[in-house]
Structure formats: structure tokens, C-alpha cells
Design an enzyme around this catalytic site. Structure first.
Site, PDB file in Angstrom:
ATOM      1  N   GLU A  66       0.783  -1.228   0.000  1.00 60.10           N
ATOM      2  CA  GLU A  66       0.000   0.000   0.000  1.00 60.10           C
ATOM      3  C   GLU A  66       0.821   1.288   0.000  1.00 60.10           C
ATOM      4  O   GLU A  66       0.350   2.309  -0.481  1.00 60.10           O
ATOM      5  CB  GLU A  66      -0.931   0.006   1.228  1.00 60.10           C
ATOM      6  CG  GLU A  66      -2.005  -1.040   1.205  1.00 60.10           C
ATOM      7  CD  GLU A  66      -2.975  -0.825   0.055  1.00 60.10           C
ATOM      8  OE1 GLU A  66      -3.465   0.309  -0.120  1.00 60.10           O
ATOM      9  OE2 GLU A  66      -3.218  -1.798  -0.689  1.00 60.10           O
ATOM     10  N   SER A 104     -40.924 -31.505  45.203  1.00 63.00           N
ATOM     11  CA  SER A 104     -40.794 -31.528  46.666  1.00 63.00           C
ATOM     12  C   SER A 104     -39.827 -30.498  47.231  1.00 63.00           C
ATOM     13  O   SER A 104     -39.693 -30.396  48.454  1.00 63.00           O
ATOM     14  CB  SER A 104     -40.363 -32.925  47.124  1.00 63.00           C
ATOM     15  OG  SER A 104     -41.357 -33.882  46.826  1.00 63.00           O
TER      16      SER A 104
END
Length: 713
Positions: free
Chosen positions: A78, A344
Site C-alpha cells: 500500500e 418436593s
């Protein structure tokens, strides 16, 4: 000179319009990963979760942690003069302008610094048709400002963390992990070349990317062999939602989703979100649950959940909402927050309320024999006939044994003494958030007919552990909420003492069950109707551990009880907690609780010392009356009405015919003989007759069965 003057004027206007560029520290501080990392109380990673659906962005990566191969490839691809220019490569711009004029094609001339300027300022971002002259001049001006204020290494670091690379991927952290499954520090030259090629054309076809990557490698005098295959594999890789968080386990996905919601609604702090969880304990809880579900394969069990709380602070130490995708088809469901029938596990709170109101003591005798209670829902009357888990009756026994052995009939009798409204109010005071009304649930509420969450149930047991003081749980660090009293401390202690009494539970569970631990622990199991839900909840002096096992879809399990389903996971975690921290002794009795010897007459209860709330103590206990041997039909009663549940298997709905030893006839047909007979009910009105061996009619009753035909299973 007029064009030159115009350009100079535009440059002056663009420069004057630009505010001072942000500092490198400001840009780095504003960086937000797209995935939130949830960590435990010590900062150990637990889970990552997506919080930004628009992009995939990883953590900020320092330049020192980016592989030299990628730094080299990016600069060569780049901006070859990056380390030399002052933000603008004028010769490069000239070549770009000439190429575009001659070939009428767009050829980039922007340096890395100019590209970074376009990433930092949305007004300078490159549109589809290219930048205008004013935008280009502004980009140049900002690039020069950045070069004047930032170091070159900072420019390159910010660029690598901000550049779009493929689709939703932004920055090298996300792209490296998503495309190659590794951290940017581990990229080799071919992988770095592929990423560098994506900068120029992020969404180009794999063939174009590989051709450009080959060019980057050739600039370094490196071989291109294999780069085409590498590019094709990288651009078609589908690693899954967790790929971005390199090194982050997926230990707490359900709590991570809550963390993401809190992060979105809150101040959005920078960095990982800290939780109160303990990563080691979280991993152990998950492994214990997975191991237990694997052992239960073949019994139609797919799902489970585990929660571990710190008793004192209410901090969540482990939150396992599912055993994971390998075992569950509903692993996305958070079973810690799903509402299910607790069975329970509600019984301790019923007895606690009865102790508190001085209706019972642990030594009080309760009658475990067949009973019928009037009930009605939505205007439909009927009789409720509770049954014990083993469908047997034990006769007279103490409240300590009835609770420890988890007997249903005595519990329903205690609930009837209290009344459904009182039970309903107490359960909601404990934070269980029971829906509907007390009348809707009726007497079955004490046996867990209402839905609760594992989180709420665990915190209710934590209230027991704290002597009746309740406070909210929390999974984020912060100040604890002051507790409030919802239960008498003396009653809470009595219940705790019973739940920790292995002798009290031996009648049902035996002396060697998964509820037995090497130190003090109080625990209770529960199984909902038709074995759809299986629970084990209990606490030590320091921790509360809650486990649920079942199916998210509500399908019944096959032959799985509280001790064979959830309890083994509970015990493994409790033993692990005790191994790292010496077991603590049981809590001392609070003021107002005393102990004295008691005798039992006419019942199978051993004489023993027993605990009482002061003022309720008693030395001798015996049944209120001695029942004579039954004559005629004891059950069912004349005029009884029974309702069938089509979702329950027939064997769970059989009616019990009890009475004198004789011959049973139903609707004129002989059924059998003996003092007790089981019958699979069928809708309609029926006549039940009991005859002596010589044919004399002892008694005859009428009863009705309502409901749809029971489906065979």
C-alpha cells in the site's frame, strides 16, 4: 496561475475547516470490539458475545503484537515510502493522476496515513464514486496533521486496527482470527500477503485476491506456491460465532447474553466486563453436568442447569444454563431462568411456616394415611388425594421424618393446616414469584405444582442458609443489598437441621445416598409430575448449590429420580467446594431454640433429643387416636370424583381401593381380593362393592371418573 491559486484556496479552506485531529490515545480509547468479553472475578476469560451487529471488530492489537510479515506486506502493498514521507507521497500522487488520466481508470495514490485520515473522519471516507477535490485536499491536510502529531508506529498501529478487510471484518484482529483462526502475531508471509491484498479490494473474488497476494510475495522474492489454495480456504472459512474471541472459552454463554444486554443498557465501559463467577468452578459445574447427562443417555434426558451462590454476598459463582449443543437440542434455552415445576423442593418452606406459627415441632406426629381434601378450580369441585412417591403409606411419624423422607401426604396435611393463601404468600415472600392465585393451585401447591426458576429457588434456599434473611443475587461486582427478614430465624434453623439429618431421610433415601457429604450440608430433592423435572438444592455454611435435570421441551424422563438425576451433580460440586475449603460445622442454634429428650409411644420413632422453639417443647408424643382395623371400604369414599390428566401415563393415575380383607367387585365384575387393590381408572360412573369371602356385601360406594380417555404410552 488561476488554477494554482484556486487549488491553494481550496487547500486553505479545507485546512481551516479541519479541527485538530484526535490523539493516538483518544483513537485507541474509543476503539470498541464488536464482541464483549465476559471475565470472571479474577479476570479470567469466560465467554464472548456479539454486541455490535454491524461489524466484526476484535480487541485493539498493539503493533508489537502484529507479525513482522504482515507489517512488511502491508507497507510493500500500500505505501512503500511510508517510513520516508510526511503523510503524502507527492510522486505517488502524480503517478496516480497520470495513470488515471491516460488509462481512464482509478488508481490509488493514497498513503497509509491518508487512508487512516479517511477512516478517522467520516466526512473524508471514500464514497463509491471516489472523493471530490475538496475531500481529497481535506484528506491530505489531515494526513499531514497526523504525521506532525503522531509517531509513524502509532499511525501504522491505528491503521491495522481500523482498516476494513472483508465483509463485516474490520481490523487485523477480527480478520486474522476469522480467516485464519489465529492471532495477528502468528501470521506467516502467505497469510500476511492475503490480508494485505484484501486492503485494496476487501470483497474481491478469491482468484483476484490470490493474484494480488502473489504479487506481494514476489516483491519480497518469496514463492507464491499454495497462495491460491490458502486464499480460497480463508475466504470460504465459516468458523462460527465464537471465532473472534481468540483464546476465549465459551463457558458461560447464557450469562454472557445477559452481560451483553447490561452492556448495551449501561455506560459501556472499555474492555472486558467483569462478573462474580469463578472460572474454575464454572468449568467444573459444566463438566459435572455434562458427565451426568452422558451417563443418563437412554433415559430421555437432554437438558440441565447448575447454579452456585455465595451465601453471604449473594454473588453467583457458577451459572450453567445448559449442558451444551452436543447433548441438548435446546442448548440456547437458559434453564437457570426457565420456569418449571419444583416438586418436593418447596416442602421445607411449608414446614418452616408451620414451625414459625407453632402449629408443629420437629417431633410432632403426622398421619401418613390415605386422605381426601376438597378442592376446586374455576368453579369445578372435586377431591384431592395426595400420594407418596412410592405410593405407600407409613402411618404415624414425626415431622422430622416426614420432611426428611419427603413424604407427600403429611406435607399436604401441614399445608391444609396453614391454608393455601398462607403458603402462597410465604413462597412469594421468598422470591419464588408464584403466578396465578393460591386458590388456583390449591393443596397441590405444597408439592410444587407452581412453576419457579432455578435462580429463584436457589436464592430461597440461600435464605434458609442465612437464617431467614433474604437478599437478591448478583452476577456483577458491586455493593450488596441489605437483607430483609422473611422467615423466623428459629424456624429456618429447625428446617436446616432436618435437611442435614441423614437419619431423618433414611426412610426414603437410605443411609448412603448422593445427599450424604463429608461435612455439613443441608439438601432437598424434588421431582415434578410425570418425572418431567428433577431437582436437587442445598447449601453448606458458605455456598448454595442448585441443580436441575430434565428436558426443555417438557418430555418425561425414564426412571430418573432426584437422587439419580440431579443429586450426583450437586454432591460432586459440594464435595469439590469442601475439598478446597475445610468443611464448616453446622450453624449454631439461634436464641430461643432449645433441645430436650422426647419419647414416642405407639409409633416407630426412636426416642431421642429433639430441638424446639422455646415454648413448644414437649416430652412425650403419641398418636391422637388408635385406629381400628378398617371395616368395609376405607378408600374411595362414597361420592368421590376423580379427574384424569391425559398427559400423565396410566400407571401414575391408578386408584387405590382399600378396606377390609375381602373380594372387590366393580360394576358387578370381580376385580380381585385382599385389603388393597390398584385399578387403572376409566371415565364414567362406577359402583364399587366389597364382599366377604362367603359373599356377604360389606360395603358399596359410588364414584365418578371424569376426563378424556387416557392415552397409552
Amino acid at each position: 496561475m488561476r488554477p494554482a491559486l484556486a487549488a491553494a484556496a481550496l487547500l486553505w479552506l479545507a485546512t481551516s475547516a479541519l479541527a485538530a485531529p484526535p490523539s493516538f490515545e483518544q483513537v485507541r480509547a474509543a476503539h470498541r470490539p464488536s464482541d464483549l468479553l465476559l471475565v470472571d472475578r479474577a479476570g479470567v476469560p469466560l465467554n464472548s458475545v456479539r454486541v455490535d451487529p454491524t461489524v466484526r471488530r476484535g480487541d485493539w492489537v498493539p503493533l508489537a503484537e502484529v507479525s513482522p510479515a504482515l507489517r512488511t506486506a502491508l507497507v510493500l502493498s500500500e505505501d512503500r515510502r511510508f517510513w520516508e514521507h510526511a503523510g503524502v507521497d507527492w510522486s505517488g500522487l502524480a503517478r496516480s493522476a497520470w495513470a488515471n488520466a491516460v488509462n481512464r481508470r482509478t488508481q490509488g495514490g493514497s498513503t497509509l496515513t491518508m487512508q487512516l485520515a479517511g477512516l478517522l473522519d467520516e466526512g473524508l471516507a471514500r464514497p463509491t464514486g471516489g472523493r471530490s477535490v475538496v475531500q481529497k485536499i481535506g484528506q491530505i491536510s489531515l494526513a499531514r496533521e497526523l504525521e506532525a502529531r503522531w509517531r509513524k508506529t502509532e499511525i501504522l498501529e491505528a491503521y491495522l486496527n481500523s482498516v476494513p478487510l472483508r465483509g463485516e471484518l474490520v481490523g487485523v484482529a477480527a480478520a486474522s482470527q476469522q480467516l485464519f483462526g489465529k492471532h495477528p502475531s502468528g501470521l506467516d508471509a502467505p497469510e500476511a500477503a492475503v490480508l494485505a491484498a484484501l486492503v485494496r479490494a476487501p470483497n474481491a473474488p478469491a482468484a483476484d485476491v490470490s493474484r494480488r497476494a502473489c504479487g506481494v510475495l514476489q516483491l519480497q522474492k518469496l514463492d507464491c506456491g499454495g497462495v491460491a489454495l490458502l486464499a480460497d480456504q480463508a475466504l470460504t472459512r465459516r468458523p462460527g460465532p465464537a471465532a473472534l474471541a481468540a483464546g476465549s472459552p465459551q463457558l458461560a454463554p447464557h450469562l454472557a447474553r445477559q452481560a451483553a444486554a447490561a452492556w448495551r443498557a449501561g455506560t459501556r465501559p472499555v474492555g472486558p466486563l467483569r462478573s462474580t463467577l469463578d472460572a474454575r468452578l464454572q468449568r467444573l459445574a459444566l463438566q459435572a453436568l455434562q458427565q451426568q447427562l452422558a451417563e443418563l443417555q437412554g433415559r430421555n434426558v437432554q437438558d440441565g442447569a447448575v447454579l452456585v451462590l455465595d451465601n453471604r454476598s449473594g454473588e453467583v459463582l457458577a451459572w450453567v444454563g445448559s449442558a451444551g449443543a452436543a447433548l441438548s437440542s435446546a442448548h440456547e434455552v437458559d434453564a437457570v431462568l426457565a420456569r418449571r415445576q419444583p416438586g418436593s423442593t418447596l416442602k421445607p418452606f411449608v414446614y418452616g411456616l408451620a414451625f414459625e406459627r407453632r402449629l408443629l415441632t420437629p417431633a410432632s406426629l403426622l398421619d401418613d394415611t390415605p386422605t381426601e381434601l376438597a378442592t376446586g378450580v374455576d368453579g369445578i369441585g372435586g377431591l384431592y388425594q395426595p400420594q407418596n412417591y412410592d405410593r405407600r403409606f407409613k402411618g404415624w411419624l414425626s415431622a422430622r421424618t416426614a420432611l426428611g423422607a419427603s413424604l407427600n401426604v403429611p406435607t399436604v396435611r401441614v399445608g391444609a393446616m396453614l391454608g393455601p393463601d398462607a403458603v402462597f404468600e410465604r413462597l412469594n415472600a421468598l422470591g419464588l414469584q408464584i403466578d396465578h392465585t393460591a386458590g388456583y393451585h390449591g393443596h397441590a401447591l405444597v408439592l410444587g405444582s407452581a412453576d419457579v426458576t432455578l435462580l429463584a429457588l436457589a436464592n430461597a434456599y440461600r435464605t434458609l442458609a442465612n437464617g431467614g434473611l433474604a437478599s437478591p443475587t448478583r452476577w456483577q461486582p458491586g455493593a450488596a443489598v441489605a437483607p430483609r427478614r422473611v422467615m423466623d430465624a428459629r424456624a429456618a434453623w429447625l428446617v436446616t437441621d432436618i435437611l442435614a439429618d441423614n437419619n431423618a431421610r433414611a426412610l426414603t433415601f437410605g443411609l448412603d445416598s448422593p445427599l450424604v457429604t463429608r461435612g455439613f450440608a443441608a439438601a432437598k430433592t424434588g421431582t415434578s409430575k410425570d418425572m418431567r423435572d428433577n431437582w436437587c438444592v442445598g447449601f453448606t455454611a458458605r455456598h448454595t448449590v442448585a441443580v436441575w435435570v430434565g428436558n426443555a421441551a417438557g418430555e418425561p424422563m425414564h426412571h430418573v429420580s432426584g437422587t439419580s438425576g440431579a443429586a450426583p451433580v450437586w454432591r460432586q460440586l459440594v464435595q469439590a467446594l469442601m475439598a478446597e475449603d475445610p468443611p464448616q460445622p453446622p450453624p449454631a442454634p439461634p436464641a430461643g431454640v432449645l433441645r430436650q429428650p422426647v419419647r414416642f409411644i405407639g409409633v416407630a420413632e426412636p426416642d431421642r433429643p429433639e430441638w424446639f422453639i422455646a415454648g413448644t417443647e414437649q416430652a412425650v408424643f403419641q398418636p391422637r387416636s388408635v385406629q381400628a382395623a378398617p371395616f368395609g371400604i376405607a378408600q374411595p369414599r362414597d361420592g368421590s370424583l376423580f379427574a384424569l390428566d391425559p398427559d400423565m401415563p396410566p400407571q401414575a393415575q391408578r386408584l387405590v381401593f382399600e378396606g377390609a380383607d375381602g373380594v372387590w367387585h366393580l360394576d358387578g365384575k370381580r376385580l380381585g381380593s385382599g385389603p388393597r387393590l390398584l385399578w387403572s381408572p376409566w371415565p364414567g360412573r362406577h359402583v364399587l362393592a366389597l364382599r366377604s369371602a362367603d359373599g356377604r356385601l360389606l360395603q358399596q360406594v359410588h364414584f365418578e371418573v371424569r376426563g378424556a380417555t387416557v392415552r397409552a404410552r
